[in-house]
Write a protein that holds these residues in place. Sequence first.
Motif, mmCIF file in Angstrom:
data_model
loop_
_atom_site.group_PDB
_atom_site.id
_atom_site.type_symbol
_atom_site.label_atom_id
_atom_site.label_comp_id
_atom_site.label_asym_id
_atom_site.label_seq_id
_atom_site.Cartn_x
_atom_site.Cartn_y
_atom_site.Cartn_z
ATOM 1 N N SER A 171 -57.068 -22.340 -51.135
ATOM 2 C CA SER A 171 -56.815 -20.957 -51.527
ATOM 3 C C SER A 171 -55.791 -20.333 -50.586
ATOM 4 O O SER A 171 -55.548 -20.826 -49.485
ATOM 5 C CB SER A 171 -58.120 -20.147 -51.494
ATOM 6 N N ARG A 172 -55.205 -19.239 -51.045
ATOM 7 C CA ARG A 172 -54.179 -18.573 -50.250
ATOM 8 C C ARG A 172 -54.773 -17.757 -49.113
ATOM 9 O O ARG A 172 -54.114 -17.537 -48.110
ATOM 10 C CB ARG A 172 -53.342 -17.669 -51.151
ATOM 11 N N SER A 173 -55.986 -17.279 -49.272
ATOM 12 C CA SER A 173 -56.597 -16.434 -48.251
ATOM 13 C C SER A 173 -58.078 -16.753 -48.154
ATOM 14 O O SER A 173 -58.638 -17.489 -48.968
ATOM 15 C CB SER A 173 -56.392 -14.949 -48.586
ATOM 16 N N LEU A 174 -58.703 -16.172 -47.147
ATOM 17 C CA LEU A 174 -60.133 -16.394 -46.928
ATOM 18 C C LEU A 174 -60.969 -15.795 -48.047
ATOM 19 O O LEU A 174 -61.941 -16.408 -48.508
ATOM 20 C CB LEU A 174 -60.542 -15.789 -45.576
ATOM 21 N N MET A 175 -60.577 -14.595 -48.518
ATOM 22 C CA MET A 175 -61.360 -13.933 -49.550
ATOM 23 C C MET A 175 -61.331 -14.723 -50.849
ATOM 24 O O MET A 175 -62.347 -14.862 -51.531
ATOM 25 C CB MET A 175 -60.825 -12.514 -49.782
ATOM 26 N N LYS A 176 -60.168 -15.264 -51.206
ATOM 27 C CA LYS A 176 -60.084 -16.064 -52.425
ATOM 28 C C LYS A 176 -60.867 -17.360 -52.286
ATOM 29 O O LYS A 176 -61.438 -17.859 -53.259
ATOM 30 C CB LYS A 176 -58.621 -16.361 -52.744
ATOM 31 N N ASN A 177 -60.914 -17.900 -51.073
ATOM 32 C CA ASN A 177 -61.699 -19.110 -50.843
ATOM 33 C C ASN A 177 -63.182 -18.829 -51.013
ATOM 34 O O ASN A 177 -63.914 -19.609 -51.639
ATOM 35 C CB ASN A 177 -61.411 -19.653 -49.445
#
Length: 387
Positions: A171-177
Amino acid sequence: MATYTCITCRVAFKDADIQRAHYKTDWHRYNLKRKVADMPPVTAENFQERVLAQRAVAEEKNKVTATYCTVCSKRFSTFNAYENHLKSKKHLELEKKAWFEQQAKKLAKQQAEEEEDTEEGWEDMDSDEDLGSDEEMESVGEEEEEQAEAESAPAVGAIPVTDCLFCSHHSRSLMKNVAHMTKVHSFFIPDIEYLVDLRGLIKYLGEKIGVGKICIWCNEKGKSFYSTEAVQAHMNDKSHCKLFTDGDAALEFADFYDFRSSYPDHKEGQDGEVSGELPAEKDLEYDDDTMELILPSGARVGHRSLMRYYKQRFGLSRTVAVAKNKKAVGRVLQQYKALGWTSQTGAVFAQQRDMQYLQRMKSKWMLKTGMSNNATKQKYFRPQVRF
């Protein structure tokens, strides 16, 4: 010389073998059907003309109803061949692959739209709001510097915070992960309302799985693994995509949580940080009867000789107060609530445990009743002769 005839078709034959062969032809069957319908028979020439005309009509229909498979890029001349192709294994695999590609395109499009919305939100902010949020921007910058320092030297083999803990998704960021792990693998962080370090928790779990090769549910009690892929396959197969926090196992993640907001004496305006100064001795009280040390906050510290009594658990419900956490934790909490998550998991588990107890008691009662009524009451065990 006797001749052999067919009354239905009104023809004669010189040999019995030819007559029997005629009875097996389509021409004879066609005349039989016409005879049942009270219609006159047709000659062999007329029957051949009708067959050719019917074949021409069928070919025209097949040309009109010819189908094309968009998934496999193939054209079929007959509808039956098209139906058989739709049931084939190769077509099903290609159709499944095309569906996944379509879903991936939709998700990428949604993510791009979300990023555009966030950029527009930053552009629409007023100057006053920008001036008022300087402190917030400085704090965010400090947090990013700390995160960069923490991630500068990751452990060898550790899973990054932007990679899924249970598969190879990036994912591009932690939140999307975190959103990916929640939707795809049903991974929910326990007590999310008290979590204060989301990045640290995900990083620690990545090191535990990637470096230690340990399942986050089995911990060290389960089987040993020799690769990260083996651990991930085990967690997916056994549905172990969840944290084990029962009993003393919750102390493993104590550094990432702050439960002080759930204390009865906690105030909303109270500062979350704990001062490093020790309290004065005059503020401490000691109870001679219970051998407990009373702290200024009202908490009681017991003596080690009474440890056996402190270990008892009576299932008392504690008061829960939602703490003010970071924006990242708040967004994850909103996602959980959108999926139907509620914080009253203890009550649900207690209800399930009670229902299981009732089912066990019911099964025992049914077994006891059945065995009591299963007595030998047949009369044929008595003597057959009476005097």
